[in-house]
Design a protein around this motif. Structure first.
Motif, short mmCIF file in Angstrom:
data_model
loop_
_atom_site.label_atom_id
_atom_site.label_comp_id
_atom_site.label_asym_id
_atom_site.label_seq_id
_atom_site.Cartn_x
_atom_site.Cartn_y
_atom_site.Cartn_z
N ALA A 168 0.74 -1.11 0.00
CA ALA A 168 -0.06 0.03 -0.05
C ALA A 168 1.07 1.30 0.02
N ALA A 169 2.09 1.10 0.82
CA ALA A 169 2.56 2.47 0.95
C ALA A 169 3.38 2.87 -0.44
N VAL A 170 3.84 1.63 -0.94
CA VAL A 170 4.49 1.98 -2.51
C VAL A 170 3.62 2.43 -3.56
N ILE A 171 2.46 1.82 -3.63
CA ILE A 171 1.23 2.04 -4.45
C ILE A 171 0.86 3.50 -4.22
N ASN A 172 0.61 3.64 -3.06
CA ASN A 172 -0.18 5.31 -2.76
C ASN A 172 0.62 6.53 -2.73
N HIS A 173 2.04 6.09 -3.07
CA HIS A 173 2.89 7.13 -3.28
C HIS A 173 3.54 7.23 -4.55
N ASP A 174 3.11 6.53 -5.57
CA ASP A 174 3.46 6.54 -6.94
C ASP A 174 2.71 7.24 -7.60
N ARG A 175 3.28 8.26 -8.05
CA ARG A 175 2.49 9.51 -8.74
C ARG A 175 2.07 9.13 -10.18
N ALA A 176 2.76 8.06 -10.63
CA ALA A 176 2.50 8.07 -12.10
C ALA A 176 1.38 7.31 -12.13
N LEU A 177 0.63 6.72 -11.12
CA LEU A 177 -0.59 6.00 -11.21
C LEU A 177 -1.82 7.10 -11.10
N GLY A 178 -1.47 8.49 -10.67
CA GLY A 178 -2.42 9.19 -10.91
C GLY A 178 -3.80 8.95 -10.03
N GLY A 179 -3.50 8.18 -8.79
CA GLY A 179 -4.71 7.93 -8.01
C GLY A 179 -5.63 6.88 -8.55
N ARG A 180 -5.05 6.26 -9.76
CA ARG A 180 -6.00 5.21 -10.23
C ARG A 180 -5.96 4.11 -9.50
N LEU A 181 -5.25 3.53 -8.59
CA LEU A 181 -5.21 2.66 -7.68
C LEU A 181 -4.59 2.77 -6.23
N ARG A 182 -5.60 2.52 -5.37
CA ARG A 182 -5.13 2.91 -4.10
C ARG A 182 -5.63 1.50 -3.05
N VAL A 183 -4.78 1.67 -2.02
CA VAL A 183 -4.77 0.46 -1.08
C VAL A 183 -4.85 0.84 0.34
N ALA A 184 -5.54 0.12 1.15
CA ALA A 184 -5.64 0.71 2.51
C ALA A 184 -5.92 -0.61 3.50
N PHE A 185 -5.12 -0.50 4.45
CA PHE A 185 -5.60 -1.77 5.47
C PHE A 185 -5.97 -0.91 6.71
#
Length: 825
Positions: free
Chosen positions: A619-636
């Motif tokens: 989640a930390a890696v995906i949520n901070h990857d700006r290249a995704l433009g918020g298209r994928l978010r993960v939370a526990f």
């Protein structure tokens, strides 16, 4: 209830709660007389407790009326024994049940308060962890709603299991101090106490008539004290009692030690004794923890059975009639010691011969099996039972001897059958508690059609051959009052507007919603409610996790106990694959989604805790990857509980029910999500099969190997590395996990996960199901893009949830197992 108590109950003046003004006056009175606070200066917590005491007073009136009716009718009573009751918060449930919600909300508003704000100060009762406990809570609700003469027994855990916090991505356990401000719903019963015995030794002798007698002597005793919690039915005027046991020392204080200056030993007995009701499921990775858990299970069943016998004796002079007037349901194997305990009480305290006592015992109990996993079927070391409960081990040997005589004649010349059916595993020197439950019960039920079939054909195949009529199915259910009326009030109001409110007590009435799936205006209103629920969930995720979710994302949720067979790891592998495709652009136009995880791992379960850390690292890696433009978010979401579920479930689009086929007994989360308007992606496991049959193949997303295919693969030999080598996306995801892509600070952190999948045999077939799961997720996206089609399917899911009510399950238990009827209204 004796005649004096009945007269007293009849003379109790009823609380005046018939108007908003009366409720306001009662609240002020309770604030002064029960809470002890000036209403002018009361906090919101003070208002919660004043309101709870007011509601509790009305529930007490109703319980006395219920008990009096049952006593007068001399009905057969249902006693439900469960180590868990995951009740959640009680205030709003009670207000809905009593028909007081609107009046109380208005009364509080006129007093300058808000019911929504006040109820937030109530703690979830920490009396359970997962589906087992939530099922028990639903069942008590259904018993009360349909006026069955039910009674629940459990343990009053002082600290529950634990409060889960996520620190540096890891699960960290903290004490769950749910009783910090007291529990306003409980009635303390210091006069209802029973001794519970441990350890000691056995003496054997002949009495004056020459009969062999065994005495259990030199025991260490603990006192069980009762706390009663009323559980009302919905608009039924009936109340079921949940009696919880708290451990007390036989001696709280040793003055001799104190006077000698030894202050620790002065309270040593009290401290050791009260450990029995401190926490749910003490960590059993050590012998000391295992012994505490064994003692805890026995403590609870011994006190409960003594109480059941005492209640029976108020109306009946003999225990010969116990099977006619009492039926006890064992919720899983945790209460299994109830079987030898009732036998012991009948023989040692009431002088019954073994044969008669065993006949009575077998006529009282029924057993619900909740697992197909061999490692989850409870066993206890013989040496531990011999040390802690020597009398019970002695009786288990006698039960086993009598039973194996029966088996020997039923299956002559088959010593392997004798070994498989024995209550004693001679190789491991352990007692098989599930076998004890089966042998000691009238009926044994599974909790979904597939589960019951596998129980008959695999887990208890020999027992089924011996007595096939003993095994029945009762598919689990959930209470619509909690999971639709309370947790999803806007949807409940819409449903009531278009089809009426019969569904609140007869969920089959939801079938009348089906035509409205074709009504564009209805679908629009349905979709607007879902969006509002998603916004509420997004706000919770932001508050608890610091992760922003846009409501336009598809909300994809997997919340349940963290366990390898539930396959949260398969979900993570898909999330990583989705991330790789979005980041590289090779996956085409993927549907943006927000993936929600939640659930606790057992404190000593290394792999499950490692999976939680992996989820948070991913989640930390995906949520901070700006290249995704918020298209994928993960939370526990940490510390998943009933109150969190009441927000998560209504706000979910896609429900993940992805356990390995043949491992999940039933599941109830799958039912709650579908009832809340989510579509399911799942395997043909547990109740997923029955949900598929109810909603139709077009309205659910099924993938993966069947239970039969899994069994065949195990038999032939499964080679997970072949899937790894043959699937580039899978290989990339696993290599990223193992290579430290998500754990740069500790690159080798997740090597145990890779090794479990590739070298450890991938016991739950994640790799075998991976590609089908990924392909099915693509189908999910295709449907979700057509929102009109998606909403139509969601409406049809809700409309076809009728059979998944706990009301239907309780009616089945009453008809097929308990042989009881609800009292007339």
């Amino acid at each position: 209830m004796d005649q004096t108590a009945k007269r007293d109950a009849a003379d109790i003046p009823a609380l005046d709660i018939g108007s908003v003004e009366a409720i306001k006056q009662q609240l002020k009175s309770y604030m002064v007389h029960n809470v002890g606070v000036d209403p002018e200066f009361a906090t919101q917590r003070d208002w919660l407790y004043a309101l709870a005491h007011l509601v509790r007073g009305r529930l007490s009136e109703q319980y006395l009326e219920t008990a009096r009716a049952q006593y007068d009718a001399d009905v057969r009573r249902i006693y439900y024994l469960s180590m868990e009751y995951l009740t959640g918060r009680s205030l709003l449930k009670q207000l809905y049940d009593l028909g007081l919600y609107d009046r109380v909300a208005q009364a509080l508003t006129e007093l300058g308060q808000s019911l929504d704000s006040v109820q937030e100060f109530e703690y979830d009762a920490a009396l359970g962890n997962g589906g087992l406990g939530r099922l028990a809570a639903c069942f008590l609700d259904s018993m009360a709603t349909h006026r069955y003469p039910g009674f629940g027994y459990g343990i009053r855990y002082e600290f529950g299991m634990f409060t889960q916090r996520v620190e540096n991505g890891e699960q960290v356990e903290h004490p769950e101090t749910w009783l910090r401000y007291g529990n306003p719903w409980e009635f303390e019963r210091p006069n209802v106490i029973y001794p519970v015995r441990f350890r000691g030794r056995l003496t054997h002798f002949k009495d004056e008539s020459g009969q062999s007698v065994t005495q259990w002597v030199d025991t260490s005793d603990v006192i069980a004290m009762a706390y009663d919690v009323p559980v009302p039915g919905f608009e039924s005027d009936a109340v079921v009692k949940l009696r919880l046991w708290s451990a007390r020392a036989t001696r709280d204080f040793d003055l001799r030690y104190f006077n000698e200056g030894n202050y620790i030993d002065a309270v040593k007995d009290k401290t050791i004794s009260e450990n029995l009701s401190k926490v749910l499921y003490p960590m059993d990775t050590t012998l000391m923890g295992q012994e505490l858990r064994l003692m805890q299970e026995y403590f609870f069943v011994s006190a409960s059975l003594q109480d059941i016998i005492a209640r029976h004796h108020r109306k009946h002079a003999t225990l010969d009639t116990l099977p006619e007037k009492v039926t006890v349901q064992l919720n899983d194997t945790h209460p299994s010691l109830a079987v030898p305990e009732l036998l012991r009480l009948l023989i040692d305290h009431y002088d019954y011969p073994f044969d008669k006592a065993w006949q009575i015992t077998r006529g009282v109990f029924n057993y619900t099996n909740h697992t197909l996993l061999p490692e989850a079927l409870e066993t206890w070391p013989i040496a531990m039972l011999e040390a802690v409960l020597p009398r019970h081990l002695d009786l288990i040997y006698k039960i086993n001897h009598e039973f194996l005589q029966q088996v020997k004649y039923a299956f002559p010349g088959q010593p392997d059958v004798l070994s498989r059916m024995s209550l004693i595993d001679d190789a491991g020197r352990r007692v098989r508690m599930a076998h004890l439950c089966v042998v000691g019960s009238r009926k044994v039920n599974g909790v979904a059609a597939l589960h019951t079939e596998l129980m008959r054909s695999h887990v208890f195949a020999d027992f089924n051959r011996l007595d096939p009529d003993k095994f029945v199915n009762v598919t689990n259910g959930v209470t619509q009052r909690r999971w639709l009326l309370q947790a999803n009030r806007p949807l409940a109001d819409l449903i009531t507007e278009v089809i009426g409110n019969r569904w609140t007590t007869d969920l089959e009435a939801l079938k009348d919603l089906e035509p409205h799936a074709e009504d564009a205006q209805f679908r629009h209103r349905f979709a607007a409610i879902k969006r509002a629920n998603k916004q509420r969930l997004a706000a919770m995720v932001q508050d608890r996790c610091g992760v922003s979710f846009a409501p336009d994302l598809m909300f994809d949720t997997q919340v349940k106990r963290i366990h390898e067979y539930k396959r949260q790891l398969l979900n993570v592998l898909h999330v990583i694959t989705l991330y790789n495709e979005m980041r590289s652009g090779r996956g085409g136009d993927r549907q943006p989604r927000a993936v929600v995880f939640g659930g606790k791992s057992a404190p000593g379960y290394f792999t499950a805790k490692l999976i939680i850390r992996l989820i948070n690292d991913v989640a930390a890696v995906i949520n901070h990857d700006r290249a995704l433009g918020g298209r994928l978010r993960v939370a526990f979401i940490p510390n998943y509980n009933v109150s969190a579920a009441e927000i998560i479930i209504p706000g979910t689009d896609l429900s993940e029910q992805i356990s390995t086929a043949g491992t999940e007994a039933s599941g109830t989360g799958n039912m709650k999500f579908a009832l809340g308007g989510a579509l399911t992606i799942g395997t043909l496991d547990g109740a997923n099969i029955e949900i598929k049959n109810a909603v139709g193949d077009d309205n659910i997303f099924i993938f993966g190997k069947t239970a039969e295919e899994v069994g065949d693969m195990r038999a032939r030999g499964y080679h997970p590395r072949e899937y790894y080598e043959g699937n580039a996306s899978l290989r990339e995801a696993i290599d990223m996990i193992a290579g430290g892509f998500f754990s740069a600070d500790d690159p080798g952190r997740y090597l145990p996960i890779r090794d479990a999948l590739l070298s450890g045999g991938d016991h739950f077939f994640l790799l075998a199901d991976f590609q089908d799961y990924v392909d099915t997720q693509r189908r999910v996206e295709e449907v979700y893009r057509d929102q009109d089609q998606w909403v139509r399917k969601a409406v049809l899911n809700v409309a076809n949830m009728g059979m998944f009510s706990s009301d239907r399950a309780i009616h089945s238990y009453a008809r097929d197992i308990w042989n009881v009827e609800g009292l007339p209204r």
